[in-house]
Design an enzyme around this catalytic site. Sequence first.
Site: not given
Ligand code: AMP
Length: 288
Positions: A31, A34, A36-37, A156, A190
Amino acid sequence: MRRIYNAQKALAYISDLKSASKTIGFIPTMGGLHQGHYSLIEQSKNANDVTVSSIFVNPTQFNNTEDLDKYPRTIEADCKGLEEAGCDIVFLPTIDEIYPGGAAQFEVSLDLQGLDAKMEGPHRPGHFAGVVQVVKRLLDIVPATHLYMGQKDYQQFTIIRHMIRELAIKTKLVVCTIIRENDGLAMSSRNRRLTKEHRDDASILFRVLSQAKEWINHKSISEIETKALEYLNIPGFKPAYFEIVNGHTLETIDHINGVSEVVACTAVWAGDVRLIDNMRLIASDNIH
Ligand code: AMP
């Protein structure tokens, strides 16, 4: 977009789709979504019949309850964003759905071969075991044909790639490029915790990584690492590490000869926010 809360229903639904020979792209998240997700959703949509995401803040990957409590929880905004991005299904489980009877029953026996011992590992004991546990559990519930993860979390996805190989899981991992703000800061949930001053300076990580990429063919690795740490040490910021590693093993290297994937990885404290970022300095082809 269909919302599913129950693990058995999710598995039944996905199994039906697989029986109908549909390809399924899966994007697990915690959750606080943004761009990126959403870029992962887009990549999945371009390549699969059905795109599934999940939002689950996994307690077993937090070694600090304060971090777990502080984690942004913005479910309604996230679901709206997922819907707009064209996601077909979102899985929204409770902790009991993921770990009925307790997380201890879902421990994954897997030798991480030291992949968790460096970079983020020492700072977050047990974190990667928790990540392995939750991704394995999520893939049991959502046995997708394709799993989309971000290069942003280099260690990761390397560990998950290892898990998929070792456990012979029939899901193909697709690693997606890092989405950045206009000034180069890698998007992260973050970032919203940064003070204005720290936010203004936070593109230093991208600038130093880019500099390392320019240097890689004519400076020694140790010289680049030393200079990078010096450059990152600006007021209010405290570098935790800047390491140039073999992108397959995450082992530090002292020269680039014969290494097909060379990656610079860094973590920097901006006040009390730990920023992580990386850049592939030498890359043979797409990450897989
Ligand atoms: P999280 O919600 O932080 O666990 O992230 C979920 C997925 O989104 C993970 O595979 C992250 O690597 C990916 N992710 C997070 N930030 C970015 C970003 N800036 N660009 C691309 N993928 C991202």
